[in-house]
Motif scaffolding. Structure first.
Motif, PDB file in Angstrom:
ATOM      1  N   LYS A  27      54.006  43.714  34.355  1.00 38.54           N
ATOM      2  CA  LYS A  27      54.308  44.685  33.304  1.00 38.54           C
ATOM      3  C   LYS A  27      53.175  45.681  33.100  1.00 38.54           C
ATOM      4  CE  LYS A  27      55.116  44.972  28.284  1.00 38.54           C
ATOM      5  NZ  LYS A  27      55.298  44.189  27.031  1.00 38.54           N
ATOM      6  N   TRP A  28      51.955  45.180  33.023  1.00 34.40           N
ATOM      7  CA  TRP A  28      50.830  46.025  32.645  1.00 34.40           C
ATOM      8  C   TRP A  28      50.043  46.578  33.832  1.00 34.40           C
ATOM      9  CZ3 TRP A  28      50.748  47.991  28.020  1.00 34.40           C
ATOM     10  CH2 TRP A  28      51.359  47.310  26.971  1.00 34.40           C
ATOM     11  N   PHE A  29      49.892  45.793  34.887  1.00 30.74           N
ATOM     12  CA  PHE A  29      49.073  46.237  36.026  1.00 30.74           C
ATOM     13  C   PHE A  29      49.913  46.733  37.207  1.00 30.74           C
ATOM     14  CE2 PHE A  29      46.163  43.538  33.681  1.00 30.74           C
ATOM     15  CZ  PHE A  29      44.956  44.220  33.784  1.00 30.74           C
ATOM     16  N   GLY A  30      51.154  46.260  37.303  1.00 30.37           N
ATOM     17  CA  GLY A  30      52.001  46.618  38.440  1.00 30.37           C
ATOM     18  C   GLY A  30      52.156  48.111  38.674  1.00 30.37           C
ATOM     19  N   PRO A  31      52.328  48.944  37.625  1.00 29.04           N
ATOM     20  CA  PRO A  31      52.541  50.386  37.835  1.00 29.04           C
ATOM     21  C   PRO A  31      51.293  51.163  38.259  1.00 29.04           C
ATOM     22  CG  PRO A  31      53.484  49.646  35.739  1.00 29.04           C
ATOM     23  CD  PRO A  31      52.598  48.548  36.226  1.00 29.04           C
ATOM     24  N   ILE A  32      50.116  50.548  38.189  1.00 28.22           N
ATOM     25  CA  ILE A  32      48.887  51.273  38.521  1.00 28.22           C
ATOM     26  C   ILE A  32      48.816  51.503  40.035  1.00 28.22           C
ATOM     27  CG2 ILE A  32      46.358  51.253  38.417  1.00 28.22           C
ATOM     28  CD1 ILE A  32      46.562  49.364  36.023  1.00 28.22           C
ATOM     29  N   PRO A  33      48.574  52.727  40.476  1.00 27.03           N
ATOM     30  CA  PRO A  33      48.463  52.992  41.921  1.00 27.03           C
ATOM     31  C   PRO A  33      47.373  52.133  42.568  1.00 27.03           C
ATOM     32  CG  PRO A  33      48.624  55.044  40.700  1.00 27.03           C
ATOM     33  CD  PRO A  33      48.456  53.963  39.675  1.00 27.03           C
ATOM     34  N   ALA A  34      47.652  51.672  43.780  1.00 27.32           N
ATOM     35  CA  ALA A  34      46.746  50.737  44.459  1.00 27.32           C
ATOM     36  C   ALA A  34      45.377  51.325  44.747  1.00 27.32           C
ATOM     37  CB  ALA A  34      47.378  50.260  45.764  1.00 27.32           C
ATOM     38  N   GLY A  35      45.350  52.612  45.090  1.00 24.27           N
ATOM     39  CA  GLY A  35      44.103  53.180  45.558  1.00 24.27           C
ATOM     40  C   GLY A  35      43.775  52.644  46.942  1.00 24.27           C
ATOM     41  N   VAL A  36      42.630  53.004  47.449  1.00 27.99           N
ATOM     42  CA  VAL A  36      42.191  52.543  48.773  1.00 27.99           C
ATOM     43  C   VAL A  36      40.937  51.712  48.606  1.00 27.99           C
ATOM     44  CG1 VAL A  36      41.410  53.238  51.063  1.00 27.99           C
ATOM     45  CG2 VAL A  36      43.136  54.612  49.863  1.00 27.99           C
ATOM     46  N   LYS A  37      40.994  50.463  49.065  1.00 24.81           N
ATOM     47  CA  LYS A  37      39.808  49.617  48.959  1.00 24.81           C
ATOM     48  C   LYS A  37      38.692  50.222  49.802  1.00 24.81           C
ATOM     49  CE  LYS A  37      38.051  44.914  49.347  1.00 24.81           C
ATOM     50  NZ  LYS A  37      37.407  44.974  48.024  1.00 24.81           N
ATOM     51  N   PRO A  38      37.535  50.503  49.188  1.00 21.53           N
ATOM     52  CA  PRO A  38      36.439  51.147  49.929  1.00 21.53           C
ATOM     53  C   PRO A  38      35.905  50.270  51.059  1.00 21.53           C
ATOM     54  CG  PRO A  38      36.050  51.167  47.546  1.00 21.53           C
ATOM     55  CD  PRO A  38      37.185  50.237  47.797  1.00 21.53           C
ATOM     56  N   LEU A  39      35.544  50.901  52.145  1.00 12.46           N
ATOM     57  CA  LEU A  39      34.902  50.201  53.249  1.00 12.46           C
ATOM     58  C   LEU A  39      33.389  50.327  53.094  1.00 12.46           C
ATOM     59  CD1 LEU A  39      37.119  51.348  56.254  1.00 12.46           C
ATOM     60  CD2 LEU A  39      37.174  49.148  55.056  1.00 12.46           C
ATOM     61  N   ARG A  40      32.700  49.196  53.139  1.00  9.29           N
ATOM     62  CA  ARG A  40      31.246  49.218  52.993  1.00  9.29           C
ATOM     63  C   ARG A  40      30.579  49.533  54.321  1.00  9.29           C
ATOM     64  NH1 ARG A  40      31.795  44.669  49.096  1.00  9.29           N
ATOM     65  NH2 ARG A  40      31.008  45.464  47.099  1.00  9.29           N
ATOM     66  N   ASN A  41      29.502  50.272  54.224  1.00 10.15           N
ATOM     67  CA  ASN A  41      28.689  50.559  55.405  1.00 10.15           C
ATOM     68  C   ASN A  41      27.216  50.471  55.011  1.00 10.15           C
ATOM     69  OD1 ASN A  41      28.051  51.262  58.041  1.00 10.15           O
ATOM     70  ND2 ASN A  41      28.098  53.457  57.606  1.00 10.15           N
ATOM     71  N   ILE A  42      26.847  49.320  54.475  1.00  9.20           N
ATOM     72  CA  ILE A  42      25.486  49.120  53.979  1.00  9.20           C
ATOM     73  C   ILE A  42      24.568  48.752  55.143  1.00  9.20           C
ATOM     74  CG2 ILE A  42      24.035  47.689  52.481  1.00  9.20           C
ATOM     75  CD1 ILE A  42      26.469  47.428  50.631  1.00  9.20           C
ATOM     76  N   PRO A  43      23.427  49.400  55.271  1.00 14.68           N
ATOM     77  CA  PRO A  43      22.512  49.095  56.378  1.00 14.68           C
ATOM     78  C   PRO A  43      22.053  47.644  56.349  1.00 14.68           C
ATOM     79  CG  PRO A  43      21.849  51.115  55.235  1.00 14.68           C
ATOM     80  CD  PRO A  43      22.908  50.483  54.404  1.00 14.68           C
ATOM     81  N   VAL A  44      21.981  47.045  57.511  1.00 12.87           N
ATOM     82  CA  VAL A  44      21.468  45.674  57.626  1.00 12.87           C
ATOM     83  C   VAL A  44      19.946  45.715  57.539  1.00 12.87           C
ATOM     84  CG1 VAL A  44      21.280  43.650  59.132  1.00 12.87           C
ATOM     85  CG2 VAL A  44      23.431  44.953  59.020  1.00 12.87           C
ATOM     86  N   GLU A  45      19.384  44.841  56.720  1.00  7.93           N
ATOM     87  CA  GLU A  45      17.931  44.803  56.578  1.00  7.93           C
ATOM     88  C   GLU A  45      17.308  44.215  57.848  1.00  7.93           C
ATOM     89  OE1 GLU A  45      14.282  45.464  54.880  1.00  7.93           O
ATOM     90  OE2 GLU A  45      16.261  46.121  54.185  1.00  7.93           O
ATOM     91  N   PRO A  46      16.408  44.940  58.498  1.00  9.35           N
ATOM     92  CA  PRO A  46      15.757  44.392  59.695  1.00  9.35           C
ATOM     93  C   PRO A  46      14.832  43.228  59.337  1.00  9.35           C
ATOM     94  CG  PRO A  46      14.755  46.480  59.058  1.00  9.35           C
ATOM     95  CD  PRO A  46      15.942  46.299  58.171  1.00  9.35           C
TER      96      PRO A  46
END
Length: 411
Positions: A205-224
């Motif tokens: 009822k309350w959350f179903g109508p909200i558009p999904a959006g696009v789940k962000p893809l992470r591209n965080i640098p790996v710590e050497p």
């Protein structure tokens, strides 16, 4: 065993339901998969700023706190480098109020310029009080910058500097919200005196109508890998000298995380630990010392923090601490030693799940880590760690070349 049900809405919102008819209350906990590690290095502090903005009114609800208070509830939130968490606790019969409020601010904030200015001032004042004007307040600004050179764990959740919050524009705020505050990037846990079918109905009822959006893809640098010891000394107006040491370790998604956790416990948890017995009780170089881990989703830090006794130099304290660490790596511990720290750790895990809210948060944490059932598996993962694993891990983590040391000297 903590039993829960789960389902996913068409817009990607993952929902978990923990039924407990022994309590009169209910919790709605929404965890967004965004923390300070997701920020632009030139626009830090946004995840924490949003924690404040989310209470400043949404598209259809100008005041968030008032409706909750009217139905006998309370709410709060917190931000970490990995997640942002919002929770409402209220009488179970009034749970729909929480669904209404949380869904409205997930749909859209008010984006009122006045709200941005008010919350900007609140965050800036918090920055000054907790991180600039408070003794040792900048410790984690310094330590994170020392330990991380690539990964975005190199700044704390409050942000790198006040200027980033001062310069935040409404366009910046809208972009951050629409990128991260979408159903497909969130987990909702409803716990307490609730029924799964009713939670499904209210969720749709309350959350179903909200558009999904696009789940962000992470591209965080790996710590050497750190290959040389790092050192820094600061001198500030603080009561006593403090000594800090940090080493790199696994993140929470890795199996050996629990082994590293037990290394820190065996070395410096409580007054019976090696560090306390040797450096506080026997040599009296420190008035207090402990070891702990940051608990990060990505590879984190094993830390030692020590308060020096009067008249003891940082150089002397550091030299003795290094020797104790060296001895620790070569000590033959018994299963009795190991079981003692395991029991303490397991007790903490179990005790932390006695209340409804911590249980809801644990399920959400696990879900974002890829395993919502982690709440039922953590104790077993801990118990399965062998003594030889811990001692091998101690030798691999506690290397001089992978240590960052901070002398925090009192003027």
């Amino acid at each position: 065993m903590i039993h829960f049900n789960e389902f996913v809405l068409d817009n990607g919102l993952k929902v978990f339901v923990l039924e407990d008819q022994t309590v009169a209350s209910a919790v709605v906990n929404i965890m967004y998969d965004v923390g300070s590690k997701d920020e632009d290095p030139e626009k830090t502090g946004f995840a924490h700023l949003f924690e404040h903005l989310m209470f400043g009114g949404s598209v259809n609800v100008p005041s968030f706190d008032t409706p909750i208070q009217k139905v006998g509830g309370s709410n709060n939130a917190f931000t970490s480098p990995d997640i942002t968490n919002y929770y409402i606790t209220l009488p179970a019969q009034n749970i729909e109020t929480a669904f209404w409020l949380e869904s409205d601010r997930m749909l859209s904030l008010s984006f009122d310029p006045k709200v941005l200015e008010v919350q900007r001032k609140v965050v800036i004042e918090e920055y000054k009080q907790r991180y600039i004007n408070q003794p040792y307040g900048d410790v984690w600004h310094i330590l994170r910058k020392m330990a991380y050179k690539k990964h975005s764990y190199q700044w704390p959740t409050i942000g790198k500097e006040i200027k980033h919050i001062e310069d935040a524009t409404m366009d910046d705020v809208k972009a951050f919200f629409h990128k991260y505050y979408v159903p497909s990037n969130a987990v909702m846990v409803v716990a307490g005196n609730v029924k799964t079918e009713e939670v499904k109905r209210l969720s749709q009822k309350w959350f179903g109508p909200i558009p999904a959006g696009v789940k962000p893809l992470r591209n965080i640098p790996v710590e050497p890998k750190q290959t040389e010891a790092r050192f820094q000394q600061v001198e500030k107006d603080v009561p006593i000298d403090m000594l800090y040491k940090v080493w790199h370790m696994e993140g929470r998604k890795e199996k050996e995380y629990y082994t590293s956790d037990l290394v820190s416990d065996l070395m410096g948890r409580g007054k019976s630990s090696i560090l306390y017995q040797k450096l506080v009780k026997e040599e009296q170089l420190f008035s207090g010392i402990n070891a702990y881990i940051t608990g990060s989703f990505d590879p984190g830090l094993l830390c030692i923090t020590g308060k020096l006794s009067d008249g003891v130099s940082l150089e002397t304290a550091n030299q003795s601490l290094n020797q104790v660490i060296k001895d620790f790596k070569n000590t033959e511990f018994t299963e009795e030693n190991m079981n003692k720290v395991k029991n303490l750790a397991e007790f903490s895990m179990t005790y932390g799940k006695t209340e409804i809210l911590p249980r809801a948060m644990s399920i959400a944490f696990g879900a974002l880590l890829g395993n919502p059932n982690l709440i039922n598996e953590e104790e077993e993962l801990l118990r399965n760690v062998q003594l030889e694993d811990v001692m091998t891990k101690a030798k691999s983590i506690l290397k001089e070349e992978s240590c960052s040391t901070l002398f925090y000297k009192a003027k």
